[in-house]
Design an enzyme around this catalytic site. Structure first.
Site, mmCIF file in Angstrom:
data_model
loop_
_atom_site.group_PDB
_atom_site.id
_atom_site.type_symbol
_atom_site.label_atom_id
_atom_site.label_comp_id
_atom_site.label_asym_id
_atom_site.label_seq_id
_atom_site.Cartn_x
_atom_site.Cartn_y
_atom_site.Cartn_z
ATOM 1 N N GLU A 1 0.725 -1.132 0.003
ATOM 2 C CA GLU A 1 -0.087 -0.136 0.030
ATOM 3 C C GLU A 1 0.903 1.227 0.176
ATOM 4 O OE1 GLU A 1 -2.759 0.463 3.386
ATOM 5 O OE2 GLU A 1 -3.597 2.265 2.452
ATOM 6 N N LYS B 1 -2.388 -2.183 -3.307
ATOM 7 C CA LYS B 1 -3.516 -0.993 -2.679
ATOM 8 C C LYS B 1 -3.119 0.344 -2.821
ATOM 9 C CE LYS B 1 -5.876 -0.314 1.622
ATOM 10 N NZ LYS B 1 -6.520 -0.813 2.751
#
Ligand code: 13P
Length: 346
Positions: free
Chosen positions: A180, A222
């Site tokens: 992420e 992500k």
């Protein structure tokens, strides 16, 4: 040597982005959870945080739309009121337990407005412990801030390097890493600048993943969507966000990655759903699944309705159920704003 074969890791990664499914991010740290509770007048204690998460995870039918749930260290060690460990509670719903393993974004030495995410020390042992507690995937969030003269190349580089070290350690320990890198929406920058910074960030991240031998088949990305800063006067429409986000992903994300599960990052619930839907509806086919790993955009209304009271569990769960269902539809490109009536009628 990996704890499980690559094929198995890859099949776990693919399952997280199975058709019509996405991830529920419920891994707010205790300070963040407390802040969100306090804004609604809800007391924050180990018990109230447990009750809240139990309410989320026992939502009837949630497993139809949610493949995995990301937990915080406190939660993965807790049990529901009836004594069922939280990971087992999720498994009963067909939801895979995941765990946040970073220890937070700290000021970057020499450039305090920027951040570097910490948590690599001792990570191999923590991954093993979380695997034994039932986790099958993990999350590490890097934060990139846009401002005057930032992000610096050094900030992007150190965060990409840490993400890759984390991802390799997770894969070795049998956990699918959710990678992420979040380019924040804070600021008055325009969408053009967000696209340039997201492009540079993802490019650096995949370079670091390659250098460190991370198996792309066994991870999920992500990222943020490409969107103007919150304080920018010119906000792009849904189609432009979808077009620029896709363009950025196509330029930077190899097709070997099974899925992209976006964060919501402070977008409204409906905007996060509409943007995801537009990407899946407007242009395709894509080399990767495009799905969600939302925190606030799934939980906000449920938390507001819950208010810390057990008599509100039903209406709160209905809010989470509907948002999960709408985002499931968006991951298939079949969401429409009319669907929101189901939630408004409640
Ligand atoms: P938001 O969807 O609220 O941005 O949270 C997702 C997340 O996990 C941030 O790390």
């Amino acid at each position: 040597m990996s704890r499980i074969p690559l094929e198995q890791l890859a099949s776990h990664a693919t399952a997280l982005v199975a058709d019509g499914k996405g991830i529920l991010a419920a891994d707010e740290s205790t300070p963040t959870c407390t802040k969100r509770f306090q804004a609604l007048g809800i007391g924050s204690s180990e018990a109230s945080r447990r009750d809240y998460r139990e309410m989320l995870f026992t939502t009837p039918g949630l497993g139809d739309f949610v493949s995995g749930a990301i937990l915080y260290d406190e939660t993965i060690r807790q049990s529901a009121a009836n004594g069922t460990p939280i990971p087992a509670l999720l498994e009963k719903q067909g939801i895979v337990p995941g765990i946040k393993v970073d220890t937070g974004a700290k000021p970057l030495a020499g450039s305090p407005e920027e951040k570097v995410t910490e948590g690599l020390d001792g990570l191999r042992d923590r991954v093993a412990a979380y695997y034994d507690l039932g986790a099958r995937f993990a999350k590490w969030r890097a934060v990139i801030t846009i401002g005057a003269g930032i992000p610096s190349p050094a900030c992007i580089e150190v965060n990409a390097h840490a993400l890759a070290r984390y991802a390799r350690l997770c894969q070795e320990g049998g956990l699918v890493p959710i990678v992420e890198p979040e380019v924040l929406m804070d600021g008055d920058h325009d969408i053009e600048r967000c696209e340039a910074v997201t492009n540079a960030t993802l490019h650096a991240v995949f370079h670091a993943l390659f250098q460190q031998g991370v198996a792309l088949e066994g991870m999920v990305l992500k990222p943020n969507m490409v969107i103007a800063g919150k304080a920018c006067a010119a906000q792009a429409d849904v189609e432009e966000v979808a077009m620029r986000t896709l363009r950025c992903l196509r330029r930077t994300v190899p097709a070997a990655v099974p899925g992209v599960a976006f964060l919501s990052g402070g977008q409204s619930d409906e905007a996060a759903t509409e943007h995801l839907n537009a990407m899946n509806a407007l242009a395709g086919p894509h080399p990767w699944k495009l799905s969600f790993s939302y925190g606030r955009a799934l939980q906000d209304l449920a938390m507001k309705r819950w208010k810390g009271a057990s008599e509100n569990v039903g209406v709160a769960q209905q809010a989470l159920f509907c948002r999960a269902k709408f985002n499931s539809a968006a991951s298939r490109g079949i969401y429409s704003v009319e669907m929101e009536q189901e939630l408004k009628a409640a």
